[in-house]
Each structure stands twice: as C-alpha cells, then as structure tokens.
Design a protein around this motif. Structure first.
Motif, mmCIF file in Angstrom:
data_model
loop_
_atom_site.group_PDB
_atom_site.id
_atom_site.type_symbol
_atom_site.label_atom_id
_atom_site.label_comp_id
_atom_site.label_asym_id
_atom_site.label_seq_id
_atom_site.Cartn_x
_atom_site.Cartn_y
_atom_site.Cartn_z
ATOM 1 N N VAL A 1 1.197 -1.396 0.116
ATOM 2 C CA VAL A 1 0.089 -0.087 -0.053
ATOM 3 C C VAL A 1 1.081 1.198 -0.134
ATOM 4 C CG1 VAL A 1 -1.763 1.207 1.300
ATOM 5 C CG2 VAL A 1 -1.606 -1.346 1.080
ATOM 6 N N ASN A 2 0.537 2.283 -0.532
ATOM 7 C CA ASN A 2 1.265 3.420 -0.655
ATOM 8 C C ASN A 2 1.069 4.465 0.920
ATOM 9 O OD1 ASN A 2 1.216 2.820 -3.090
ATOM 10 N ND2 ASN A 2 1.006 4.777 -4.128
ATOM 11 N N LEU A 3 1.780 3.367 1.648
ATOM 12 C CA LEU A 3 1.500 3.894 3.133
ATOM 13 C C LEU A 3 2.854 3.596 3.808
ATOM 14 C CD1 LEU A 3 -0.568 5.508 5.077
ATOM 15 C CD2 LEU A 3 -1.198 3.266 5.638
ATOM 16 N N HIS A 4 3.331 4.303 4.913
ATOM 17 C CA HIS A 4 4.423 3.796 5.695
ATOM 18 C C HIS A 4 3.978 4.078 7.207
ATOM 19 C CE1 HIS A 4 8.483 2.960 7.135
ATOM 20 N NE2 HIS A 4 8.222 3.708 8.170
ATOM 21 N N PHE A 5 3.934 2.830 7.666
ATOM 22 C CA PHE A 5 3.572 2.742 9.136
ATOM 23 C C PHE A 5 4.626 2.952 10.148
ATOM 24 C CE2 PHE A 5 -0.483 0.846 10.593
ATOM 25 C CZ PHE A 5 -0.191 0.669 12.071
ATOM 26 N N ASP A 6 4.683 4.048 10.871
ATOM 27 C CA ASP A 6 5.715 4.623 11.529
ATOM 28 C C ASP A 6 5.376 4.081 13.108
ATOM 29 O OD1 ASP A 6 7.853 5.441 12.679
ATOM 30 O OD2 ASP A 6 7.582 7.567 12.258
ATOM 31 N N LEU A 7 6.349 3.465 13.635
ATOM 32 C CA LEU A 7 6.004 3.256 15.141
ATOM 33 C C LEU A 7 6.865 3.947 16.125
ATOM 34 C CD1 LEU A 7 5.397 -0.692 14.973
ATOM 35 C CD2 LEU A 7 3.852 1.240 14.761
ATOM 36 N N GLY A 8 7.533 4.973 15.425
ATOM 37 C CA GLY A 8 8.624 5.593 16.343
ATOM 38 C C GLY A 8 9.868 5.230 16.287
ATOM 39 N N GLY A 9 10.282 4.612 15.188
ATOM 40 C CA GLY A 9 11.826 4.483 14.919
ATOM 41 C C GLY A 9 12.089 3.027 15.508
ATOM 42 N N ASN A 10 13.313 2.370 15.201
ATOM 43 C CA ASN A 10 13.813 1.192 15.602
ATOM 44 C C ASN A 10 13.968 0.931 17.235
ATOM 45 O OD1 ASN A 10 13.579 -0.075 12.933
ATOM 46 N ND2 ASN A 10 15.483 0.836 12.507
ATOM 47 N N ASP A 11 14.025 2.267 17.866
ATOM 48 C CA ASP A 11 14.281 2.310 19.268
ATOM 49 C C ASP A 11 13.001 1.693 19.993
ATOM 50 O OD1 ASP A 11 17.013 2.899 19.175
ATOM 51 O OD2 ASP A 11 16.626 4.914 19.071
ATOM 52 N N ASN A 12 12.046 1.931 19.214
ATOM 53 C CA ASN A 12 10.788 1.251 20.193
ATOM 54 C C ASN A 12 10.874 0.140 20.473
ATOM 55 O OD1 ASN A 12 8.164 0.768 20.779
ATOM 56 N ND2 ASN A 12 7.088 2.278 19.355
ATOM 57 N N PRO A 13 10.782 -0.124 21.852
ATOM 58 C CA PRO A 13 10.828 -1.547 22.254
ATOM 59 C C PRO A 13 9.616 -2.435 21.518
ATOM 60 C CG PRO A 13 9.907 -0.250 24.047
ATOM 61 C CD PRO A 13 10.575 0.749 22.952
ATOM 62 N N LEU A 14 8.446 -1.958 21.131
ATOM 63 C CA LEU A 14 7.842 -2.651 20.546
ATOM 64 C C LEU A 14 8.025 -3.391 19.276
ATOM 65 C CD1 LEU A 14 4.380 -0.247 20.628
ATOM 66 C CD2 LEU A 14 4.843 -2.246 22.027
ATOM 67 N N VAL A 15 8.859 -2.381 18.462
ATOM 68 C CA VAL A 15 9.406 -3.009 17.184
ATOM 69 C C VAL A 15 10.433 -3.935 17.691
ATOM 70 C CG1 VAL A 15 10.801 -2.131 15.132
ATOM 71 C CG2 VAL A 15 9.098 -0.707 15.901
ATOM 72 N N GLN A 16 11.423 -3.740 18.410
ATOM 73 C CA GLN A 16 12.257 -4.611 18.962
ATOM 74 C C GLN A 16 11.829 -5.927 19.142
ATOM 75 O OE1 GLN A 16 14.925 -2.655 21.863
ATOM 76 N NE2 GLN A 16 15.501 -1.279 20.252
ATOM 77 N N ALA A 17 10.683 -6.158 19.772
ATOM 78 C CA ALA A 17 10.168 -7.310 20.250
ATOM 79 C C ALA A 17 9.272 -7.980 19.344
ATOM 80 C CB ALA A 17 9.058 -6.744 21.714
ATOM 81 N N LEU A 18 8.844 -7.292 18.267
ATOM 82 C CA LEU A 18 8.097 -8.106 17.447
ATOM 83 C C LEU A 18 9.071 -8.736 16.054
ATOM 84 C CD1 LEU A 18 5.414 -5.336 16.841
ATOM 85 C CD2 LEU A 18 5.125 -7.609 17.596
ATOM 86 N N PRO A 19 8.575 -9.789 15.610
ATOM 87 C CA PRO A 19 9.307 -10.475 14.372
ATOM 88 C C PRO A 19 9.501 -9.645 13.170
ATOM 89 C CG PRO A 19 7.105 -11.083 14.381
ATOM 90 C CD PRO A 19 7.220 -10.338 15.767
ATOM 91 N N PRO A 20 10.372 -9.709 12.437
ATOM 92 C CA PRO A 20 10.546 -8.835 11.208
ATOM 93 C C PRO A 20 9.282 -8.545 10.482
ATOM 94 C CG PRO A 20 12.357 -10.475 11.339
ATOM 95 C CD PRO A 20 11.276 -10.807 12.467
ATOM 96 N N VAL A 21 8.522 -9.752 10.149
ATOM 97 C CA VAL A 21 7.114 -9.357 9.812
ATOM 98 C C VAL A 21 5.952 -10.120 10.492
ATOM 99 C CG1 VAL A 21 5.853 -9.937 7.460
ATOM 100 C CG2 VAL A 21 8.349 -9.388 7.384
ATOM 101 N N ILE A 22 5.012 -9.382 10.396
ATOM 102 C CA ILE A 22 3.692 -10.091 11.127
ATOM 103 C C ILE A 22 2.832 -10.223 10.011
ATOM 104 C CG2 ILE A 22 1.752 -9.476 12.513
ATOM 105 C CD1 ILE A 22 3.388 -7.670 14.500
ATOM 106 N N GLU A 23 2.421 -11.716 10.037
ATOM 107 C CA GLU A 23 1.530 -12.018 8.894
ATOM 108 C C GLU A 23 -0.068 -12.279 9.658
ATOM 109 O OE1 GLU A 23 0.909 -15.622 5.608
ATOM 110 O OE2 GLU A 23 2.484 -15.454 6.820
#
Length: 262
Positions: free
Chosen positions: A77-99
C-alpha cells in the motif's frame, strides 16, 4: 424505590475483574506515537496486502525488509506505518514481519478496508483519520500476535503468559514503584523459584533487568522531551538525579544532556 449499591462489593468486583483480565496494551502503546505517512509510490511502504478474487486474504506488516517471507501475490500500500523508529521496544520485540490471515480476523480486515479507502482520497482531516485508523489497526494486530504467538520469547511472550502477564503489566503501568521480587511473584501467583525461572525463560531476562530496561525506555522519551533530570529520577524510582544519570549512561553510553545534544 431507589436502587442501592454495595460500594465495597462493587469495587472488589472491579478490582478482581481487572486482576483476572489485565490490560496488556494500553500503557505500552500510549508511550509511543503511531503515525501513518502517505507515499506517492510503493517504495518505502511497510504494509502489504494479498487479495484473492477481490477479497483481502493476507496482511503483512514489515519491520525488516530483508525478511525471507514470501510476498508473492501481495501488493504494498502507498503508506508507511511508523511506530516511532527502531528504538521503540515494540518494534524490537516483534518479528521482522507480522502476517495476519484476514479471512479469520474480520475486525482487522474491516479496519484495513477503511485505511485503503482513506489513503486513496485526500479529504479534509484525512491525515488525522488515517493516523487513528492505523493506531486502531496496530492495537488489533498486537492482540492477534499475543493470542497466536505466546510461545515465543520476549515481551509479548510475557504478556501472553497467564501468570507472568500480571507482573509485566504492573511494571509497565507503575515503572516508578520500588518493585521487589516478592511483590512481583505474588502478583503472578507463583513461588519465588518458579517465578524467577519462568520469567527468565519466557521473557529472556530477569524481572529486575526487564524493569530497568523499561524504565530507561520511558526515561529516554522524557529526556528527549526536555524533562528535568531530577523529575525523571523521581518519576522512575531513582534515589536522585546522579543515580539516574549513571544508570542512563550505562544504558545509552552518554549522560542525558549529551544524549540530547548528540
């Protein structure tokens, strides 16, 4: 006749219900800004969808574009979903891709349809609506992830655990509390030895190490906002500003003032 209520009984029932069904996500998500940015082309997008016969079948939220997951048949989709950067522990705790299989997740599929419709137009207030929809989508994706991937190690495994979640949520909700192992094990309803062993195994670190990490994540947010050091120390359970600065430097490699100024 007026109906009367037993206030103490009602309060007890409320607290009991809260303990039985702890809110695993509200505090966690509220600490980080979730936004969506429209893109002129697919490049830079991290939200992909696969459709079958015109119906949404799969959703992919990509945190690492180098993932080996097969996206054949999916379109970004022509959209970037931003979670506050890679320092966000949510991003660090999640797998590379959620399906997500959208045929089984009707709520996520409905929100995704709304996002597609909103991102395709440029109506007044569209960016606000898009951000709210993406936040709603992310909450539902996290719910799905906790329910279906509880066996994995890390933050979300701890939140998915029926007993450990009480201790993890308590630390998230009250990071400034002077938590002791005995406090946390009682919340989890476990013996000390069982609690320590399972927390290490499921979350991947000791309860105190996890608490320190969570405090530092929140403290860094406050440092970047310009909050005074002594106020941050008080808020997150440090005896004074010097103790906080030492902990901050040990975690991030520099004092709070140098961290902000680069």
């Amino acid at each position: 006749m007026y109906q009367t209520y037993d206030t103490e009984k009602s309060e007890y029932s409320y607290l009991k219900s809260k303990m039985m069904h702890p809110d695993r996500l509200t505090t966690l998500i509220s600490q980080f800004e979730i936004t969506a940015k429209r893109l002129p082309i697919h490049e830079g997008s991290n939200l992909a969808l696969r459709q079958v016969d015109g119906k949404l079948e799969r959703l992919y939220l990509v945190f690492n574009s180098k993932s080996s997951l097969d996206f054949t048949g999916a379109e970004f989709v022509n959209l970037h979903f931003d979670l506050g950067g890679n320092d966000n522990p949510l991003v660090q705790a999640l797998p590379p891709v959620i399906e997500v299989n959208l045929t089984n997740e009707k709520a996520i599929a409905s929100i995704t349809q709304l996002i597609l419709a909103e991102s395709a137009t440029h109506r007044c207030g569209g960016d606000i609506v898009l951000n709210r929809l993406c936040e709603l989508l992310f909450v539902n994706i996290l719910r799905h992830h906790i329910e279906t991937h509880g066996a994995q190690t890390g933050m979300f495994a701890g939140l998915a655990h029926p007993k450990l979640c009480h201790a993890v949520v308590a630390m998230h909700d009250n990071p400034g509390e002077r938590w002791q192992i005995d406090d946390l094990m009682r919340l989890a309803g476990m013996s000390r030895s069982q609690f320590m062993a399972e927390f290490q195994s499921i979350v991947g670190k000791t309860p105190i190490a996890y608490l320190k990490q969570w405090r530092m994540v929140l403290a860094r947010n406050e440092v970047l906002k310009g909050t005074r050091v002594n106020e941050i120390a008080r808020r997150f359970g440090y005896s004074n500003g010097d103790a906080f600065c030492r902990a901050f430097a040990a975690t991030f490699g520099s004092a709070p003032t140098k961290y902000v100024n680069g």
